[in-house]
Design a protein around this motif. Sequence first.
Motif, PDB file in Angstrom:
ATOM      1  N   MET A  89       0.842  -1.189   0.000  1.00  0.00           N
ATOM      2  CA  MET A  89       0.000   0.000   0.000  1.00  0.00           C
ATOM      3  C   MET A  89       0.876   1.238   0.000  1.00  0.00           C
ATOM      4  SD  MET A  89      -1.403   0.214   3.928  1.00  0.00           S
ATOM      5  CE  MET A  89      -0.273   0.437   5.288  1.00  0.00           C
ATOM      6  N   ILE A  90       0.315   2.344  -0.472  1.00  0.00           N
ATOM      7  CA  ILE A  90       1.065   3.592  -0.542  1.00  0.00           C
ATOM      8  C   ILE A  90       0.635   4.480   0.615  1.00  0.00           C
ATOM      9  CG2 ILE A  90       1.657   5.578  -1.959  1.00  0.00           C
ATOM     10  CD1 ILE A  90       0.823   3.989  -4.393  1.00  0.00           C
ATOM     11  N   ILE A  91       1.606   4.848   1.430  1.00  0.00           N
ATOM     12  CA  ILE A  91       1.318   5.753   2.539  1.00  0.00           C
ATOM     13  C   ILE A  91       1.122   7.159   1.976  1.00  0.00           C
ATOM     14  CG2 ILE A  91       2.132   6.565   4.783  1.00  0.00           C
ATOM     15  CD1 ILE A  91       1.731   3.531   4.550  1.00  0.00           C
ATOM     16  N   ASN A  92       0.122   7.861   2.470  1.00  0.00           N
ATOM     17  CA  ASN A  92      -0.217   9.215   2.002  1.00  0.00           C
ATOM     18  C   ASN A  92      -0.665   9.233   0.538  1.00  0.00           C
ATOM     19  OD1 ASN A  92      -0.193  10.937   4.120  1.00  0.00           O
ATOM     20  ND2 ASN A  92       1.848  11.739   3.788  1.00  0.00           N
ATOM     21  N   ASN A  93      -1.272   8.150   0.077  1.00  0.00           N
ATOM     22  CA  ASN A  93      -1.734   8.108  -1.308  1.00  0.00           C
ATOM     23  C   ASN A  93      -2.853   9.113  -1.556  1.00  0.00           C
ATOM     24  OD1 ASN A  93      -1.572   7.046  -3.900  1.00  0.00           O
ATOM     25  ND2 ASN A  93      -3.295   5.679  -3.546  1.00  0.00           N
ATOM     26  N   LYS A  94      -3.684   9.386  -0.522  1.00  0.00           N
ATOM     27  CA  LYS A  94      -4.773  10.358  -0.682  1.00  0.00           C
ATOM     28  C   LYS A  94      -4.207  11.752  -0.969  1.00  0.00           C
ATOM     29  CE  LYS A  94      -8.274   8.012   2.125  1.00  0.00           C
ATOM     30  NZ  LYS A  94      -9.120   8.080   3.346  1.00  0.00           N
ATOM     31  N   ARG A  95      -3.133  12.095  -0.245  1.00  0.00           N
ATOM     32  CA  ARG A  95      -2.517  13.395  -0.472  1.00  0.00           C
ATOM     33  C   ARG A  95      -1.957  13.483  -1.886  1.00  0.00           C
ATOM     34  NH1 ARG A  95       2.188  15.430   3.494  1.00  0.00           N
ATOM     35  NH2 ARG A  95       3.467  14.067   2.190  1.00  0.00           N
ATOM     36  N   ARG A  96      -1.391  12.373  -2.358  1.00  0.00           N
ATOM     37  CA  ARG A  96      -0.859  12.344  -3.722  1.00  0.00           C
ATOM     38  C   ARG A  96      -1.971  12.570  -4.745  1.00  0.00           C
ATOM     39  NH1 ARG A  96       3.872   9.987  -5.793  1.00  0.00           N
ATOM     40  NH2 ARG A  96       3.768   9.498  -8.009  1.00  0.00           N
ATOM     41  N   LYS A  97      -3.139  11.944  -4.518  1.00  0.00           N
ATOM     42  CA  LYS A  97      -4.272  12.101  -5.447  1.00  0.00           C
ATOM     43  C   LYS A  97      -4.783  13.544  -5.440  1.00  0.00           C
ATOM     44  CE  LYS A  97      -5.868   7.296  -5.305  1.00  0.00           C
ATOM     45  NZ  LYS A  97      -6.930   6.365  -4.858  1.00  0.00           N
ATOM     46  N   ILE A  98      -4.798  14.158  -4.264  1.00  0.00           N
ATOM     47  CA  ILE A  98      -5.230  15.563  -4.173  1.00  0.00           C
ATOM     48  C   ILE A  98      -4.279  16.450  -4.965  1.00  0.00           C
ATOM     49  CG2 ILE A  98      -5.479  17.514  -2.595  1.00  0.00           C
ATOM     50  CD1 ILE A  98      -6.480  15.495  -0.500  1.00  0.00           C
ATOM     51  N   TYR A  99      -2.971  16.215  -4.799  1.00  0.00           N
ATOM     52  CA  TYR A  99      -1.980  16.995  -5.554  1.00  0.00           C
ATOM     53  C   TYR A  99      -2.189  16.829  -7.055  1.00  0.00           C
ATOM     54  CZ  TYR A  99       0.790  17.730  -1.307  1.00  0.00           C
ATOM     55  OH  TYR A  99       1.225  18.100  -0.066  1.00  0.00           O
ATOM     56  N   LEU A 100      -2.510  15.585  -7.464  1.00  0.00           N
ATOM     57  CA  LEU A 100      -2.701  15.308  -8.890  1.00  0.00           C
ATOM     58  C   LEU A 100      -3.926  16.039  -9.430  1.00  0.00           C
ATOM     59  CD1 LEU A 100      -1.307  13.677 -11.092  1.00  0.00           C
ATOM     60  CD2 LEU A 100      -2.774  11.740 -10.529  1.00  0.00           C
ATOM     61  N   LEU A 101      -4.998  16.086  -8.644  1.00  0.00           N
ATOM     62  CA  LEU A 101      -6.210  16.790  -9.058  1.00  0.00           C
ATOM     63  C   LEU A 101      -5.978  18.302  -9.177  1.00  0.00           C
ATOM     64  CD1 LEU A 101      -8.928  14.919  -6.944  1.00  0.00           C
ATOM     65  CD2 LEU A 101      -8.679  14.872  -9.438  1.00  0.00           C
ATOM     66  N   LEU A 102      -5.151  18.839  -8.285  1.00  0.00           N
ATOM     67  CA  LEU A 102      -4.881  20.275  -8.287  1.00  0.00           C
ATOM     68  C   LEU A 102      -3.824  20.681  -9.301  1.00  0.00           C
ATOM     69  CD1 LEU A 102      -4.805  20.993  -4.431  1.00  0.00           C
ATOM     70  CD2 LEU A 102      -6.652  21.508  -6.027  1.00  0.00           C
ATOM     71  N   ALA A 103      -3.076  19.691  -9.816  1.00  0.00           N
ATOM     72  CA  ALA A 103      -1.911  19.993 -10.645  1.00  0.00           C
ATOM     73  C   ALA A 103      -2.271  20.769 -11.914  1.00  0.00           C
ATOM     74  CB  ALA A 103      -1.184  18.698 -11.008  1.00  0.00           C
ATOM     75  N   LEU A 104      -3.293  20.309 -12.670  1.00  0.00           N
ATOM     76  CA  LEU A 104      -3.606  20.932 -13.952  1.00  0.00           C
ATOM     77  C   LEU A 104      -4.144  22.357 -13.796  1.00  0.00           C
ATOM     78  CD1 LEU A 104      -3.579  20.583 -16.969  1.00  0.00           C
ATOM     79  CD2 LEU A 104      -5.876  19.590 -16.843  1.00  0.00           C
ATOM     80  N   PRO A 105      -5.180  22.591 -12.957  1.00  0.00           N
ATOM     81  CA  PRO A 105      -5.638  23.983 -12.801  1.00  0.00           C
ATOM     82  C   PRO A 105      -4.547  24.894 -12.247  1.00  0.00           C
ATOM     83  CG  PRO A 105      -6.702  22.537 -11.188  1.00  0.00           C
ATOM     84  CD  PRO A 105      -6.025  21.660 -12.166  1.00  0.00           C
ATOM     85  N   LEU A 106      -3.701  24.369 -11.365  1.00  0.00           N
ATOM     86  CA  LEU A 106      -2.606  25.168 -10.827  1.00  0.00           C
ATOM     87  C   LEU A 106      -1.621  25.549 -11.924  1.00  0.00           C
ATOM     88  CD1 LEU A 106      -1.051  26.326  -8.390  1.00  0.00           C
ATOM     89  CD2 LEU A 106       0.080  24.103  -8.176  1.00  0.00           C
ATOM     90  N   SER A 107      -1.319  24.598 -12.801  1.00  0.00           N
ATOM     91  CA  SER A 107      -0.350  24.873 -13.870  1.00  0.00           C
ATOM     92  C   SER A 107      -0.891  25.925 -14.842  1.00  0.00           C
ATOM     93  CB  SER A 107      -0.018  23.580 -14.619  1.00  0.00           C
ATOM     94  OG  SER A 107      -1.171  23.057 -15.255  1.00  0.00           O
TER      95      SER A 107
END
Length: 521
Positions: free
Chosen positions: A1-19
Amino acid sequence: MIINNKRRKIYLLLALPLSIFVAYIFTTIAPLFKQHTAPAALTIFVELLCGLFFAVAIGMIFNEDSRINGVIYAGIFAAIPVFYVMLSPWANITLLVASFSAGVLTGLVFVAKSVLTNRYDNLAKMAKVLFTAFFAVIIGFLAYEIYASSADTEAAVSSAYAAQNIFFYGAGIVISLILYVLALKLTVGVRASEIFIFGPRSSGKTYFVLGLWGYISEHFDKGHSNEGVVLTGDPNDEGDELRISNLYASILDGKILSRTYRYQMVMYQLTGKKYGIIPVKWTVVDYAGEYYDELNEINFRKAVSLLSEKLDMTPAEVRKHAGTIKFVKYIKLHHSEKLLDPEFTKSVIISTMYGNFLKAGKVIFLIDGEKITDNRKGHSQLAREFGGYMKTLIDLEERKFFGFFSPNKKYALAVTKTDLLFWKNREIRELAKSMNAEKLSDIPERSRKAEAIEKGLFDILSSNMVFKNLVNIMNDISMYFVAVSVDATAEPFPEEEGMEDEISPSTLAPWRFTEIFRFGL
């Protein structure tokens, strides 16, 4: 399992609008710093860079380690040309599109080569090079504005005006340098071709290597391994028992694998093809577990110094080749008599281990599952081992602090001997019973049940404060935690009367090694 995977998914969702937001801000603010028209050649060059960067970013998206970076960079360098055209109505659109397209096509050639050779770390390196070129253009242009405005006799009406320009453009240069350093540090590039397995004595390193070999032989096209390049300081011991075929034969014979001694070391190269096209090649070192707390820069320097003297090579040459299978073969073929010297042998092992550790993109820390079954003594031993891991990690991270262009590393914690835990740990046994599992092989390795087993183990280990500190050091955006078994079908068998039932692998039935390869690739 990936620790802090939820945080990674949040970062991924925010990545495109942020860019896209960053690109818009950049193209809106940039004209404020332009008193003089940029040369057409410079505009074309920047568009070419944007296209090249866009292609590299698309390639980064296909690798889990660099996916967030890829989405952000793809959004920024696709949006910048669009906003530039929107905000510059007199721009030569045809020329800009042609320049951007030329950059994309050039970048795609590089991306294709990196993907087909499984070297996604090269994409991150290229991104860092492109960042350097991009920010060099920005800083160069700002420096030119300072010079041009101060040299303009009509504009330089007072020293106060000149000072204002210097402050304004100087601030732009400082901000650009800060953003440049941040961009380099945040760009992730992990070398997948070198993997370092780190573990103390009896943690299951040899069995783990055998599990990797069994999995890659079964699931990858043309998957195989060399027999291993074995070094030994004992003239009466050729180390034949450490060769892959003999290790496998011992398991089939029902024998428990003997431990690797201090004077022994072996390097294996596991190879195969993903999807029948992308080559997978892992170099793995197996060594005596007693060395695990001797892995640091100071001991590495001592080893390099001794080898430099004995092999008549410069320290720089030894550092360059240390940790490679080619260097180990060279010593075995041309300097085997020197291996009779215990100090020389130790230096070869330390330099190979640490050199491979430095070169590796993926590092797996092994946790002896058998010690988890002993709540008191076992956990105290684990606390000491976790402390050794932390010491090595701190040594490594401090050493590469200024290595902006060096590849990043990703870490995983792997609990070994999960089949033994299944039978001997009460909490895990009860959890398995609730899943109607009679033995570990009854739990599909890619299932929520398997993840539940891992979560249970993680919760047990989290009661150990040193373990918590180790996870905090490793835990950047995400960190892997995996529980594995070389033989998921293993069951207890009775020994002599009055003796505790023993559990040992009797075949190769790797469990959760899919997750190890997911982490490694």
